[in-house]
Design a protein around this motif. Structure first.
Motif, PDB file in Angstrom:
ATOM      1  N   GLN A   1       0.870  -1.162   0.000  1.00 50.67           N
ATOM      2  CA  GLN A   1       0.000   0.000   0.000  1.00 50.67           C
ATOM      3  C   GLN A   1       0.910   1.216   0.000  1.00 50.67           C
ATOM      4  OE1 GLN A   1      -1.657  -1.640   3.600  1.00 50.67           O
ATOM      5  NE2 GLN A   1      -3.690  -1.296   2.765  1.00 50.67           N
TER       6      GLN A   1
ATOM      7  N   GLY B   1       3.292   0.691   3.431  1.00 48.24           N
ATOM      8  CA  GLY B   1       2.781  -0.380   4.279  1.00 48.24           C
ATOM      9  C   GLY B   1       2.295  -1.511   3.406  1.00 48.24           C
ATOM     10  N   GLY B   2       1.565  -2.434   3.988  1.00 45.11           N
ATOM     11  CA  GLY B   2       1.046  -3.513   3.165  1.00 45.11           C
ATOM     12  C   GLY B   2       0.458  -4.620   4.006  1.00 45.11           C
ATOM     13  N   VAL B   3      -0.026  -5.625   3.320  1.00 46.04           N
ATOM     14  CA  VAL B   3      -0.590  -6.797   3.972  1.00 46.04           C
ATOM     15  C   VAL B   3       0.278  -7.978   3.590  1.00 46.04           C
ATOM     16  CG1 VAL B   3      -2.613  -8.238   4.225  1.00 46.04           C
ATOM     17  CG2 VAL B   3      -2.878  -5.815   3.733  1.00 46.04           C
ATOM     18  N   ARG B   4       0.850  -8.649   4.600  1.00 42.03           N
ATOM     19  CA  ARG B   4       1.652  -9.831   4.323  1.00 42.03           C
ATOM     20  C   ARG B   4       0.758 -11.043   4.512  1.00 42.03           C
ATOM     21  NH1 ARG B   4       6.326 -12.486   5.970  1.00 42.03           N
ATOM     22  NH2 ARG B   4       5.847 -12.210   8.160  1.00 42.03           N
ATOM     23  N   MET B   5       0.612 -11.823   3.443  1.00 40.74           N
ATOM     24  CA  MET B   5      -0.339 -12.922   3.484  1.00 40.74           C
ATOM     25  C   MET B   5       0.389 -14.240   3.349  1.00 40.74           C
ATOM     26  SD  MET B   5      -2.936 -11.447   0.657  1.00 40.74           S
ATOM     27  CE  MET B   5      -1.715 -11.865  -0.563  1.00 40.74           C
TER      28      MET B   5
ATOM     29  N   ILE C   1      -3.934 -13.953   6.841  1.00 37.33           N
ATOM     30  CA  ILE C   1      -3.145 -12.720   6.822  1.00 37.33           C
ATOM     31  C   ILE C   1      -2.154 -12.780   7.971  1.00 37.33           C
ATOM     32  CG2 ILE C   1      -3.289 -10.260   7.263  1.00 37.33           C
ATOM     33  CD1 ILE C   1      -5.853 -10.332   5.546  1.00 37.33           C
TER      34      ILE C   1
ATOM     35  N   GLU D   1       0.383 -10.414   8.763  1.00 39.49           N
ATOM     36  CA  GLU D   1       0.483  -9.151   9.488  1.00 39.49           C
ATOM     37  C   GLU D   1       0.096  -8.001   8.578  1.00 39.49           C
ATOM     38  OE1 GLU D   1       4.450  -7.726  10.575  1.00 39.49           O
ATOM     39  OE2 GLU D   1       5.298  -8.989   9.012  1.00 39.49           O
ATOM     40  N   ARG D   2      -0.358  -6.960   9.226  1.00 43.03           N
ATOM     41  CA  ARG D   2      -0.617  -5.734   8.491  1.00 43.03           C
ATOM     42  C   ARG D   2       0.456  -4.728   8.889  1.00 43.03           C
ATOM     43  NH1 ARG D   2      -5.728  -5.670   6.342  1.00 43.03           N
ATOM     44  NH2 ARG D   2      -7.057  -7.344   7.123  1.00 43.03           N
TER      45      ARG D   2
ATOM     46  N   PHE E   1       1.579  -1.073   8.850  1.00 44.13           N
ATOM     47  CA  PHE E   1       0.993   0.239   8.605  1.00 44.13           C
ATOM     48  C   PHE E   1       2.014   1.144   7.948  1.00 44.13           C
ATOM     49  CE2 PHE E   1      -1.732  -1.506  11.891  1.00 44.13           C
ATOM     50  CZ  PHE E   1      -2.950  -1.312  11.275  1.00 44.13           C
TER      51      PHE E   1
END
Lengths: 588, 445
Positions: free
Chosen positions: A55, A211-215, A226, A228-229, A231
């Motif tokens: 993100q 930031g981002g979403v680690r999936m 998911i 971790e998020r 920020f």
């Protein structure tokens, strides 16, 4: 009987040794894999199972001096496509057809875009600003078509739209050269960077940490959970010395002008802070970030990155006359009361130099000479003062060198006089050159920002402040603040009487002379118009002014240039008036 | 000296039992973990525990009956195994393209597993019978003649992997049975040449895909078509050996003439068989060669499995990620995780400690089988142990070698660890026979 095979036992022992040896090789290989290289394999297993959806962090915001946001961010979902190496063009058709229904685009044009992305091997944004309900359906497509990806990002947004566009600049995709340079600095291939103006100058400060979403995904790329998020961290905010109202007046004035080409620079004469820096033609930086590729293409096609305010060099014309006057008066080469007769022309040897007023101004002295901008008066004055002194004073006022404002592409202009001609040693310096120089023509070239520095130096009686636009930077991560300090470039040691004479004449020009259109009741406005002859067509309309509330120090100096606009008095002066009005607007 | 120490011990080899139980315990543990993401988890577990029970029964069956019965009834056993293998081809059920299973009420049974062990028992009887003539080449040829029909029937299923394990077992037994070393070398030379040819062809195809006519790789690839170039190679081999023979006469080296006939014969036969085998390879078999020759050429293709297996093992590190926590196996990056690649799951979830434990237990097991062979009361028991030791060693090395990327993918499971009911039951029976041979080491009994 028990050892009837004892003769064969050495063979069994050899077999056992062979088995032992091969298992030892297996053991060594396990040591290699699990102990010596475990880090690499662990990283690869981690890469296998995790995917990151990035993100884009919001860039730092840019504010004017009153806290009006000039550049901020908006959330946006984007659908991107990263073409795989050697992907056959024929494979794209089903993808285009599937996507077309989801994002409301014709499959033919979508296919074209995809093919373009594949042939150019660049990541491409298929759609931006997608509603969240299509997001989930589109993420299913991700598993079917490798290369399709959805990203959430903070998109740059310019709340005022077409506003100070040359100063603020815009953000855009990286070209291959900047990608090579930036890829080690945490940029991704689809990152957008500041491409021009402040966005580019302050790229390091404005850029946030994405930031981002680690999936966790399985072998088919399906989301498992998911992990971790992360920020994002926004970039640092920058407060400018710019005044949005003043800038708006400048932008609009230029836009309404005859040719829509030119520049306005407004400075605070007390410290060199830039209140407005406008260049026309301008552009809408939001259009460059639009989801409509046609609009982006059109905007780019019409985009000129040329900043007239700092990179345009022009003959100053009559707005050079205060400098000529300052030279002549300060060196006592001419008395302010001395009368010169203007018949409308001036003879120098066999050559005839005309006054702009062909009928002639008749009897002229310093004050009427400047207020009426009588050319013949300045021919006389220039010849009495001499080219060398005028050149010296032009240099004193900072002409011929860059102001070194922190923007790319500034030009130094061209100083014109006996000394510089001797240096270039093309030919002798003639009196005719002095005559041309004394009304700001010839080979003298100045930039609007240089003339703005001149105007503020006249307003503050001799201090050359370096123009600056940064007020302060709030560093988001360090929780620190940087405060810009004004910087003196130099000072002009003129007698008080000379300053009085020059300032008084500029006041008269506004109250009763050529610059009447810039007069504002209740304000002390002083200025000088100019209409510079040039080889490209109609005269460039110039106006240089500064203004103060009665009894106070001047708080704004403005220079307006309209390329090929015609007369400074009727074209440039009204724009300056609007700019000055905007600067005092809230207190008037 | 060590033999004397062994004689003094009891009838049961407890170290051997411990190794078997250790392997079964670790295998069951890994099965619980590796199969858990699969949809048929409970079914797999049911079958596995059923096979464990049945296997225990068979172990005691093997331990209880005097192994010499198998020697006496070798012909019956041989006829029986041929009949069962023929029956598979007629009434067997087909899974994944192999007609290799027979349904017995609630159980499916894979006769090839049984055939392998019975083959060892029959071959031991044959080699014992030929004991006095083992130095003749005819014995070697006859041994292959005995194994041939069994291998042919299994090849018909088609099950190349099982047939592949027959060769090292036969070689090991013939070697331990006292065959002439020159004969063995000829055999190994033939096998190695034949196995080398597909590797060479694959290598040339990948590395020199655009080899121009006239270059060496182009010529090598041409020989696989059995045309003039193959004839030219064989002619060259004959020419060189004739010249070498003449040279050795001139130099009076006293070398025997048979070498100058046998060596070119072995080489030419090996090359021709290898070329023929290459031409008849199925595409998945060819891909395995490609993956072995060029593991990095196509990471998503044939080499994917092997690469993911190495990633799984390597990422386990010293102590592993813990049972039920291996990401490579649970998220499906690792293929065949409860069968052929279970060793990679061990590596990932139990780390170096787990892989080493299995390696150590295996070495312990094979050592005890070898010891039982040394102590056996007769030549027959000795030969059976030699065959079984070779079998376990070969399957272990091939399977682990595949998981760690040192061997090509052969589709051979890890006995006692990998999932497979028939294999587990039959293997435990074979181990019961070993225990039996050990317990009857006293000639008094």
């Amino acid at each position: 009987m028990i050892q009837n095979h004892h003769l064969l036992l050495p063979r069994l022992n050899l077999l056992w040794a062979l088995i032992y040896g091969s298992s030892a090789i297996m053991g060594l290989r396990l040591v290699e894999l699990q102990i010596l290289h475990k880090g690499e394999y662990r990283m690869e297993a981690e890469r296998n199972r995790t995917q990151m959806i990035y993100q884009t962090a919001p860039r730092g915001r840019i504010y004017d001096r009153n806290g009006v946001a000039l550049a901020s961010n908006q959330p946006a979902f984007s659908l991107i496509y990263l073409p795989a190496e050697g992907k056959a063009l024929a494979d794209l058709k089903p993808l285009a057809e599937d996507l077309a229904g989801q994002i409301n685009q014709a499959s033919a044009t979508l296919l074209e875009t995809l093919q373009q992305a594949v042939s150019e091997k660049t990541a491409i944004r298929l759609a931006e600003n997608l509603p969240s309900r299509t997001m989930f359906r589109l993420s299913e497509l991700k598993t079917i078509y490798p290369g399709v990806d959805l990203i959430v990002e903070a998109r740059r947004y310019y709340p005022l739209g077409r506003f100070a566009s040359h100063l603020i600049g815009y953000t855009g995709k990286m070209d291959s050269r900047s990608w090579k340079e930036l890829k080690s600095k945490g940029y991704r291939v689809d990152s957008r960077i500041g491409k021009m103006g402040l966005e580019s100058v302050f790229e390091r400060q404005l850029r946030g940490i994405d930031g981002g979403v680690r999936m966790e995904v399985d072998a088919q790329g399906r989301l498992k959970r998911i992990l971790e998020r992360i920020f994002w961290e926004p970039g640092s905010n920058i407060y400018l010395t710019l005044d949005a109202n003043v800038q708006k007046a400048a932008d609009e004035g230029l836009r309404k002008s005859a040719t829509n080409r030119g520049a306005v620079v407004a400075l605070d004469p007390r410290n060199g802070a830039i209140l407005a820096l406008s260049s026309a033609p301008d552009f809408d930086p939001n259009a460059l970030l639009s989801s409509d590729p046609k609009l982006v293409k059109e905007t780019f096609a019409g985009l000129t990155e040329f900043n007239h305010a700092i990179a345009g060099t022009y003959s100053p014309g009559s707005i050079f006359k205060p400098i000529v006057g300052a030279a002549g008066l300060n060196e006592a080469r001419i008395d302010p009361q001395e009368i010169v007769f203007c018949p409308g022309y001036f003879e120098l040897g066999k050559r005839i130099f005309l006054c702009w007023e062909h009928k002639g101004h008749k009897k002229m002295s310093w004050f009427p000479g400047l207020t009426q901008s009588c050319d013949v008066y300045f021919y006389h004055m220039g010849l009495k003062t001499g080219g060398a002194l005028i050149e010296k004073y032009a240099k004193l006022f900072g002409l011929g060198v860059k102001t070194n404002i922190a923007l790319k592409g500034e030009k130094s202009g061209n100083i014109f006089g006996p000394e510089s001609r001797a240096k270039s040693s093309r030919s002798w310096w003639y009196d005719g050159d002095t005559v041309n120089l004394s009304i700001g023509q010839g080979e003298l070239l100045v930039t609007p920002i240089q003339m703005a520095v001149v105007a503020s130096a006249i307003a503050n009686r001799g201090t050359l402040w370096r123009p600056h636009y940064t007020d302060r930077i709030e560093y988001a991560r360090e929780r620190a603040e940087y405060k810009q300090q004004p910087e003196k470039m130099g000072s002009i040691p003129l007698k008080d009487e000379t300053w009085n004479n020059v300032q008084e004449a500029m006041l008269l020009a506004v109250s009763s002379g050529t610059a009447r259109q810039a007069a504002i009741p209740g304000l002390d406005v002083r200025g000088k118009t100019g209409s510079a002859q040039n080889p490209s067509g109609d005269d460039h309309a110039w106006f240089m002014a500064y203004a103060a509330k009665p009894g106070e120090l001047p708080s704004i100096a403005v220079v307006v240039l309209v390329e090929n606009g015609g007369k400074g008095s009727s074209v440039a002066a009204p724009i300056a008036k609007e700019v000055i009005l905007a600067a005092f607007g809230r207190t008037l | 000296m060590p033999i004397k120490a062994e004689i003094g011990k009891g009838r049961i080899d407890w170290v051997f039992i411990a190794a078997v139980l250790g392997l079964l315990g670790l295998g069951t543990l890994m099965m619980l973990s590796a199969a858990s993401p699969l949809p048929y988890y409970t079914q797999i577990l049911q079958r596995h525990f059923m096979a464990l029970l049945l296997g225990a029964l068979f172990f005691f069956f093997g331990l209880g009956f005097n192994y010499q019965i198998f020697q006496d009834q070798a012909q019956v056993l041989y006829a029986l195994v041929l009949a069962i293998l023929a029956a598979v081809l007629l009434i067997g059920t087909t899974q994944r393209g192999h007609r290799a299973w027979i349904n017995i009420s609630f159980f499916t049974f894979q006769p090839a597993e049984l055939a392998r062990i019975v083959m060892i028992l029959v071959m031991a009887a044959f080699l014992d019978w030929r004991a006095r003539k083992m130095d003749q080449f005819s014995s070697v040829l006859l041994a292959f003649g005995v194994a041939g029909p069994v291998m042919f029937l299994i090849l018909k299923q088609p099950d190349f992997s099982t047939v592949l394990t027959f060769f090292p077992i036969l070689l090991g037994m013939i070697f331990c049975g006292g065959a002439g070393l020159a004969h063995l070398f000829a055999l190994i030379g033939y096998g190695a040449t034949a196995a080398f040819m597909p590797l060479l062809y694959t290598f040339c195809q990948i590395r020199y895909a655009q080899a121009p006519p006239g270059s060496l790789p182009y010529f090598i690839l041409q020989t696989s078509r059995m045309g003039l170039s193959a004839a030219a190679v064989i002619a060259a081999i004959i020419f060189i050996s004739v010249m070498a023979w003449r040279l050795s006469i001139m130099l009076r080296t006293q070398a025997r003439a048979i070498y100058f006939v046998a060596i070119p014969l072995v080489l030419a036969a090996g090359m021709l068989s290898g070329a023929v085998a290459t031409r008849h390879m199925k595409s998945y078999q060819r891909n395995r060669f490609v993956a072995f020759v060029a593991p990095h050429a196509d990471i998503q293709g044939a080499a994917y499995n092997v690469h993911q297996s190495q990633v799984a093992i390597g990422s386990g590190g010293l102590l592993g990620k813990g049972l039920f926590s291996g990401t490579q196996s649970r998220l499906g990056f690792l293929p065949e995780r409860h069968t052929d690649f279970i060793y990679a799951v061990v590596g990932e979830e139990m780390g170096f400690a787990g892989t080493m434990a299995i390696l150590a237990l295996y070495m312990l097991l094979i050592w005890r089988i070898v010891s039982a062979g040394r102590l056996a009361r007769d030549r027959y028991g000795y030969l059976v142990c030699c065959g079984l030791a070779t079998m376990f060693a070969f399957e272990f090395v091939l399977n682990v070698g595949m998981c760690v990327g040192l061997m090509p993918v052969a589709g051979i499971p890890l006995p006692l660890i990998s999932y497979g009911g028939s294999s587990l039951v039959i293997t435990l029976w074979a181990l019961g026979v070993v225990a039996n041979i050990y317990s009857r080491r006293y000639s008094l009994l």
